[in-house]
Design a protein around this motif. Structure first.
Motif, short mmCIF file in Angstrom:
data_model
loop_
_atom_site.label_atom_id
_atom_site.label_comp_id
_atom_site.label_asym_id
_atom_site.label_seq_id
_atom_site.Cartn_x
_atom_site.Cartn_y
_atom_site.Cartn_z
N VAL A 366 0.85 -1.15 0.13
CA VAL A 366 0.04 -0.06 -0.10
C VAL A 366 0.80 1.11 -0.02
CG1 VAL A 366 -1.94 1.16 1.27
CG2 VAL A 366 -1.88 -1.33 1.25
N ALA A 367 1.84 1.06 0.87
CA ALA A 367 2.91 2.41 0.99
C ALA A 367 3.56 2.84 -0.44
CB ALA A 367 4.20 2.20 2.13
N HIS A 368 4.02 1.49 -1.16
CA HIS A 368 4.67 2.02 -2.48
C HIS A 368 3.72 2.52 -3.43
CE1 HIS A 368 8.10 -0.42 -0.97
NE2 HIS A 368 7.57 -1.77 -1.52
N THR A 369 2.29 2.18 -3.43
CA THR A 369 1.47 2.76 -4.34
C THR A 369 1.28 4.29 -4.00
OG1 THR A 369 0.12 0.72 -4.32
CG2 THR A 369 -1.06 2.58 -4.84
N ILE A 370 1.00 4.62 -2.59
CA ILE A 370 0.98 5.92 -2.50
C ILE A 370 2.28 6.87 -2.79
CG2 ILE A 370 0.53 7.82 -0.36
CD1 ILE A 370 -1.11 5.49 0.83
#
Length: 446
Positions: A366-370
């Motif tokens: 999720v962090a990579h996406t943001i």
């Protein structure tokens, strides 16, 4: 201070006066890194046997544990060793006096972890343990052409290193050791401008810091606030997970390779990235295992990392769960070193999210996406319940109105069933008590 003077005279003299045989250990580590896999494993096993024999002789807690599981400290196999129960942080808190070695001859230092999880651990270290870890860092940084005594700027926010007492040592380090310790606690644009001006005057060979702090500096540089007038040999990211987007931005802004360093204040230096891109386990310093009961997908090489610090004779850490998840690798590296590798470092166990179906989602996905959104300066993901996610966002002038919908739609794809995602614009995101920036806070798992 003139670098050759620091490298050849002041730094070695400083270590000797502190009772640390750092440079003798460094010479040994330069040799052992080139041992072939079988010989290095034998060397590591010899050190493990020495630690276990010492713990049985001198540490009341382990003497009792070994008796309870029927471990013969003079002769044991890996299967026997794994009968020793996994040591949790609470184990050390409850048994601290009995874990300290009896009549330990060296100088002891009482330390604590940074409490990024809100539950600090107090423990003991020794000049021997510190010297070996310092030597291991020097060895690994040499892979990148960074030598002892090269000027270093370190961005740190832990109150442990930034206490009044520590600041006296920091002043000494600046003038005698070419080591500048700078606070990463309040990274305003004015503060960053001062830091970059200082770096441009001093031109450090290496820059070390939290990825989140280094990323803020990189964003400030790329926004045109000012520019660097030198190129360091490398930028070392440590103490937090390094996201791909952070690595790319830091490398662009500083024009130097970004080097991933993986360690824990209690567990020691665990792994270091080589120029070929492999994360090498510092096998002379630690023996790493994975707890198979914690694998999220049944892969026996993936799960909670268990650390045995092979140099922790004063206060032994044996089969200690540091709280991170990793994937071990059995592949060799083209750099030619016999040191084993980590395939992945996946962060803390609490860095997982959960959806309404009970399915676990790794928070870093999720962090990579943001992190792909260029208009975000900082972010933090807070899971309130399995169906409610709050995203705190510090925007910059590249943030577009359409980014809101893109973030919500992209994150919703990872969840089975309904999820309410709230974007919360904020002016800043405070670091944890340890000075680290936590990307994931899972209140639903508390």
């Amino acid at each position: 201070m003139i670098t050759p003077l620091v490298r050849h005279i002041l730094y070695p003299l400083h270590e000797r006066l502190q009772g640390r045989h750092t440079f003798a250990y460094l010479r040994e580590l330069e040799r052992t890194q080139w041992l072939e896999g079988d010989r290095l494993r034998e060397h590591q096993w010899d050190k493990l046997r020495e630690l276990i024999a010492h713990a049985a002789r001198s540490v009341p807690f382990y003497r009792r544990v070994f008796d309870e599981v029927g471990l013969n400290p003079q002769y044991f196999t890996l299967e026997d060793f794994r009968r020793i129960p996994v040591m949790e942080k609470e184990t050390f808190k409850e048994n601290e006096p009995e874990i300290l070695a009896e009549a330990y001859p060296g100088k002891l230092v009482r330390l604590r972890t940074g409490s990024s999880t809100g539950s600090p651990l107090w423990f003991y270290s020794s000049t021997h343990t510190q010297a070996f870890q310092n030597a291991a860092k020097l060895r690994c940084r040499r892979w990148w052409g960074i030598e002892p005594g090269d000027m270093m700027f370190e961005f740190w926010a832990s109150p442990i290193e930034l206490s009044k007492q520590a600041l006296v040592h920091n002043a000494k380090d600046r003038h005698l050791m070419n080591h500048y310790l700078l606070s990463a606690h309040n990274m305003t644009e004015a503060v960053m401008a001062e830091y970059i001006a200082l770096m441009n005057r001093k031109k450090p060979r290496v820059i070390v810091g939290y990825p989140s702090a280094l990323h803020l500096l990189a964003q400030y540089l790329e926004a045109g606030g000012t520019r660097l007038r030198f190129t360091p040999k490398g930028v070392v990211a440590t103490a937090e997970m390094l996201l791909p987007a952070q690595r790319e931005a830091i490398q662009r802004a500083f024009g130097a390779p970004v080097i991933n360093e993986y360690g824990a204040r209690d567990g020691g230096l665990l792994a270091y990235e080589c120029p070929e891109g492999s994360m090498h386990v510092v096998a002379e310093n630690v023996f790493l295992e994975v707890d198979p009961d914690t694998s999220p997908d049944g892969d026996p090489a993936r799960g909670d990392v268990l650390v045995t610090n092979l140099e922790s004779f004063a206060y032994p850490f044996i089969r200690y769960r540091v709280g991170d998840q990793v994937t071990l690798s059995d592949k060799s590296c083209s750099c030619g070193r016999g040191l084993p590798r980590l395939e992945r470092i996946e962060g803390r166990r609490t860095d997982w999210l959960v959806d309404s179906a009970g399915r676990k989602i790794h928070g870093l996905v999720v962090a990579h996406t943001i992190a792909k959104v260029q208009g975000i300066r900082q972010f933090q993901i807070v899971q309130k319940t399995p169906t409610e996610l709050h995203i705190r966002i510090v925007k910059n002038n590249l943030y577009k109105d359409s980014d809101d919908a893109w973030i919500i739609q992209s994150l919703a794809k990872y969840f089975t069933g309904p999820v309410h995602i709230r974007l919360l614009p904020v002016d800043r995101i405070e670091a944890s008590q340890s000075g680290k920036h936590r990307f994931i806070i899972n209140e639903a798992a508390c």
